[in-house]
Design a protein around this motif. Sequence first.
Motif, PDB file in Angstrom:
ATOM      1  N   THR A 106       0.833  -1.207   0.000  1.00 43.68           N
ATOM      2  CA  THR A 106       0.000   0.000   0.000  1.00 43.68           C
ATOM      3  C   THR A 106       0.868   1.258   0.000  1.00 43.68           C
ATOM      4  N   ALA A 107       1.903   1.237   0.831  1.00 42.91           N
ATOM      5  CA  ALA A 107       2.805   2.387   0.873  1.00 42.91           C
ATOM      6  C   ALA A 107       3.436   2.610  -0.487  1.00 42.91           C
ATOM      7  N   GLY A 109       2.238   1.579  -3.350  1.00 43.14           N
ATOM      8  CA  GLY A 109       1.181   1.998  -4.271  1.00 43.14           C
ATOM      9  C   GLY A 109       0.853   3.469  -4.125  1.00 43.14           C
ATOM     10  N   ALA A 110       0.896   3.963  -2.876  1.00 43.93           N
ATOM     11  CA  ALA A 110       0.581   5.365  -2.629  1.00 43.93           C
ATOM     12  C   ALA A 110       1.622   6.293  -3.236  1.00 43.93           C
ATOM     13  N   GLY A 117      -3.025   3.263  -3.880  1.00 40.46           N
ATOM     14  CA  GLY A 117      -2.913   2.865  -2.474  1.00 40.46           C
ATOM     15  C   GLY A 117      -4.245   2.367  -1.937  1.00 40.46           C
ATOM     16  N   ALA A 411      -3.906   0.619   6.131  1.00 40.82           N
ATOM     17  CA  ALA A 411      -3.507   1.979   5.754  1.00 40.82           C
ATOM     18  C   ALA A 411      -2.645   2.602   6.855  1.00 40.82           C
ATOM     19  N   ALA A 414       0.709   1.105   6.641  1.00 44.74           N
ATOM     20  CA  ALA A 414       1.393   1.628   5.454  1.00 44.74           C
ATOM     21  C   ALA A 414       2.011   2.983   5.785  1.00 44.74           C
ATOM     22  N   VAL A 427       3.752  10.779   0.519  1.00 43.15           N
ATOM     23  CA  VAL A 427       3.270   9.394   0.621  1.00 43.15           C
ATOM     24  C   VAL A 427       2.525   9.228   1.943  1.00 43.15           C
ATOM     25  N   ARG A 430      -0.799  10.779   1.878  1.00 45.39           N
ATOM     26  CA  ARG A 430      -1.801   9.953   1.206  1.00 45.39           C
ATOM     27  C   ARG A 430      -2.277   8.803   2.086  1.00 45.39           C
ATOM     28  N   THR A 431      -1.310   8.121   2.750  1.00 39.20           N
ATOM     29  CA  THR A 431      -1.748   7.015   3.607  1.00 39.20           C
ATOM     30  C   THR A 431      -2.586   7.549   4.769  1.00 39.20           C
TER      31      THR A 431
END
Lengths: 659, 659
Positions: A106-107, A109-110, A117, A411, A414, A427, A430-431
């Motif tokens: 997820t991290a 992806g973000a 993410g 999340a 992440a 990043v 976003r998370t």
Amino acid sequence: MTILNLSGIVFGLVGIVFTIFLTFKVLENSPGNEKMQKISGAIQTGARAFLISEYKILYVIVGIIFILLGLTNGWMMALAFFLGATLSVLSGFFGMSIATKTNTRTAQGAIHSLSNGLKIAFNGGAIMGMTVASLGLFGLGLVFYLTNGDTISMSGYAMGASLVALFARVGGGIFTKAADVGADLVGKTEAGIPEDDPRNPAVIADNVGDNVGDVAGMGADLYESFVGSIFSASALGVILFSEKGATFPFIVVSIGIISAIIGILVFNFNLKDKENVDPSKALHFGMYIANILTLIGVFFLSLIFLKTLKPFYVIFLGMVVGMLIGSITEYYTAKEPVKHLAKSAVSGAAPLLINGMAVGMESTAIPVILISLATIVSYNLLGLFGIALAGVGMLATLGITLAIDAYGPIADNAGGIAQMAELEPYVRERTDALDAVGNTTAAIGKGFAIGSAALTALALFASYTKVVNLEIIDLAKSQVFIGALVGGMLPFLFSSMAMKAVGDAAEIMVEEVRRQFREIVGLMEGKADPDYSSCVAIATKGALKKMVLPSLLAVFMPIIMFFILGKEAVAGMLVGTTVSGVMLAIFMANSGGAWDNAKKYIETGEFGGKGSFAHKAAVIGDTVGDPFKDTAGPAINILIKLMSIVSIVVIPILIKIFQ
Amino acid sequence: MTILNLSGIVFGLVGIVFTIFLTFKVLENSPGNEKMQKISGAIQTGARAFLISEYKILYVIVGIIFILLGLTNGWMMALAFFLGATLSVLSGFFGMSIATKTNTRTAQGAIHSLSNGLKIAFNGGAIMGMTVASLGLFGLGLVFYLTNGDTISMSGYAMGASLVALFARVGGGIFTKAADVGADLVGKTEAGIPEDDPRNPAVIADNVGDNVGDVAGMGADLYESFVGSIFSASALGVILFSEKGATFPFIVVSIGIISAIIGILVFNFNLKDKENVDPSKALHFGMYIANILTLIGVFFLSLIFLKTLKPFYVIFLGMVVGMLIGSITEYYTAKEPVKHLAKSAVSGAAPLLINGMAVGMESTAIPVILISLATIVSYNLLGLFGIALAGVGMLATLGITLAIDAYGPIADNAGGIAQMAELEPYVRERTDALDAVGNTTAAIGKGFAIGSAALTALALFASYTKVVNLEIIDLAKSQVFIGALVGGMLPFLFSSMAMKAVGDAAEIMVEEVRRQFREIVGLMEGKADPDYSSCVAIATKGALKKMVLPSLLAVFMPIIMFFILGKEAVAGMLVGTTVSGVMLAIFMANSGGAWDNAKKYIETGEFGGKGSFAHKAAVIGDTVGDPFKDTAGPAINILIKLMSIVSIVVIPILIKIFQ
């Protein structure tokens, strides 16, 4: 026996196949750079090590109960018990393993985009949700099919599920909060370093805790709720509609699983090739799809299979009440009351704590009234079967509601990895955004969990009175009243044990973190690494040592009460535990949630923002709320049901032997 | 009707005469120098002004209920209700007036010797105790005699007592804790000035609060318990032993009053011309004398009057259980758990708060088991009458047990006056020593209060089922279960309202105190006087505005429940409220007590002593505990009983009218 009796097995397997497919999809994503993988690996190792130690202790108790059940009540029920326990363990372990693999993805992806993410985190949560729902349905469906719908065997399965759930919630809950409190107290408050700072020795333990408590613990919890609600509906359905009534809940849940799969697919399809999305809208949309599809399916099922729309009404009511309880939960833990609460932090920690408890206590009122309403209406429509069915309605789409719940800790983790691996600040932003959305959408899941717990407890209570042949439970008899009084005390005693365990373990953690800051040269300057493993070990030890006694309380109290005051007093005790337990659970969960969000609200810059006097007070509130909302609170719901199921399973055996 | 039916009136009058005699004796002592009198006068004025405003609001409600009762159920019962309310008001007002006159005399007495201070403070408390017991017995005895033992009229009297008690506890509790929290937060924590420092603008309000909350509130509370227990025992006694059973509790309490008088006299005789005494020993000795004399009297009374020793056994059991609950209370709020708790303050406020709540929750277990034991044994001996009688046993010597309770705030106030009037430090040390002893001996009184509340609630519940002709209250019916669930929620909602009121008023108080420190030039240097009256006004306004709604909750909920779900659901509700209320009350009282004493323990120099990090944490704990132990906690006990009595009084009327 019709082909429909296979529905649990068939749709459980469909869910399992879909879960495996989803797992491969998620693992395709890049796990990020070496540092991220190293951190994620450390979290994974710690989490698995803890779960394995936990299961070792758990299986000693499962083994003893298995043998006792086998000897006294036949090996079929004992096997069902063992299967119920083991599938819970498997779903917790598998779901959590995937979650720990998803957080770094997820991290990563973000880094690309918010939607990327979001998709990975949600799918990680969906794997958890689908695993729990599929294995739960499959296992109970198997027992149902093999024993030809034998209630006794199914109750054994439900007891296995409840026992594991209580251990997982209590053990995981102590671990996660001891680590969290320890990390926050020294790190944030004393050393003044941010959350998830790699210099904090307790930071890995904290992230491990998120996984063993919030993911594995919650998974086992909802597996238990899911199984308990299907079992009680099936056991009560057979009385009203004979075989069709026993099968009906399985089909409802099968429709729910298919709907959840469609919801998950729609969610993913919606996000395809999109850079920016509104995460809240996307999550809600998937969930609404699943619920609407379930309702449509249940409408036709009721009409065709049971020749009445009453089951549809009841399930519809259950869903609506669950959503309303969710909205109330959200109101008290995220809206006006939280702002008011944050303001009181300006006057200090004490007013914040007083007002936070007031918020939690007040928040019991409307859910209780809604639950009462659901109970009356469904009872009038379909008797006790109706009450149980309303509970099933709340959990039918568990595959996707739990996905949204489990998405939160992913999340969160992440974000921790982004911080520790020193990724670009955007990043983490976003998370954080993903995490924030998760907190709100999760409220609906909590509403379903609270509502179904109360209704299922009531249905299980009714099942107990049936299996021990109690026509009347007369409160005017002093032993019933005393049973209620003692039962009412148990959630308090239980919470006390859980909170003390957190407090004690957190104290040892605080000392260890302080020691490392003091003794490890260059730690604060980032030139030396802290000893993460010693903190993980402290949390593990504290959790394992302290989880056994409160869990055994649930198993032994009905038995002790039976021997002292008889089976009617046991019924009184179950009611007492439900009455005080439901309140205490809602109170603790919502006070904790309100403090958490009051702190977050202040961190947005209100009332002085981070580092202000108000913020310091809010951190204290948040810390006190931690064992409230993540250890004692959620475990009480399981306590109530485990006590009921133990009574259903064990008291008839004792009556057979001793009377 | 025998002459024994007059016992309530006669011995009530004996008690009143003795109280008047004692009052003259206490007022003979010197009220100290001019400054002391001025401070004491300010406290008196504030306290009286508050009570009068409180009574004005109260009498609007009393008046409405009086008229409604008169119109629907006859004026005799309405008059009994009015008398029950008015005698409560009188005993609270009179007892508190004497207490506010005693505090300065205690400070003055302590200049001469510890024993002198002890004697005056105890006698001041004894006036309170004897006023409450004598007026309670006299009033209920009068109604009993005039109506020829009519249960309905007596229930009206008990309802008047309960209504006033709830208002006094909630109103007084909000006042005292808003003032206390406000004074501590700014004074101790921010400005760093000691407790009771005359520069603190909230200091007079704080001392007024001790009197309106801890003295007048507690007096009304125990008046209610006393009346409630005699009423329920009399109402249930008539079923078992006809007229003799109805009279019996009055004679028991008459013996208790005479024994209390002897205990008070022995206490005074023991202290005569002595310079130094062990206050704890002296207080205990007086109480033991009173209890032993009562037991001897009850032994012969049982044997001769009822021709069985069973009532003696039950009363003996009640006393023993009350004392044991007291010891448990003392253990959790003053012994090992408090030391452990104090240690956790070293890790910060959050662990202290978590562990303190754990202590309070754990402390519910043994009292509940003891109450259950007392219930079973007394039920087996004498049925429901036995349960009620055990409650009477706990309160028979109220004259002296309440003396020891009320002595605490008097000694506390004396200390405040010594501080504000800048007497020599040794005077404050002596009053502190007196205060400390009071805290421990008061634990036994609390044990009696908790135990009798639970037993009386049970007895009242039984009375309710009798007056509405419910043979069976079947928990397996969904409306009874829902009644229990909603009932279980009420103590939480009620506590929430009370605590929020304290939190809100305290916030306004904090702002006002901060404003005065900021704006009044020379205040901190002691060159200018603060504006005490504005702080008194804030507490008064906060308390009066917020006391009505929670109190009305108790009155209206049984009525609403009756109209929606019927009389059996009301029974369920009463059980639910009792079950969750007893736990919540014990939890809150003992958590609060434990935090209070943990702070005091640290102040003896442990874990860094005053001003240390641990001490700051402990002050937060103490402040959070304030509304727990002095507002919400004790009021819940009254809530439980008021709801029962309202049900007993109102539901039969509603049945008559609407069915």
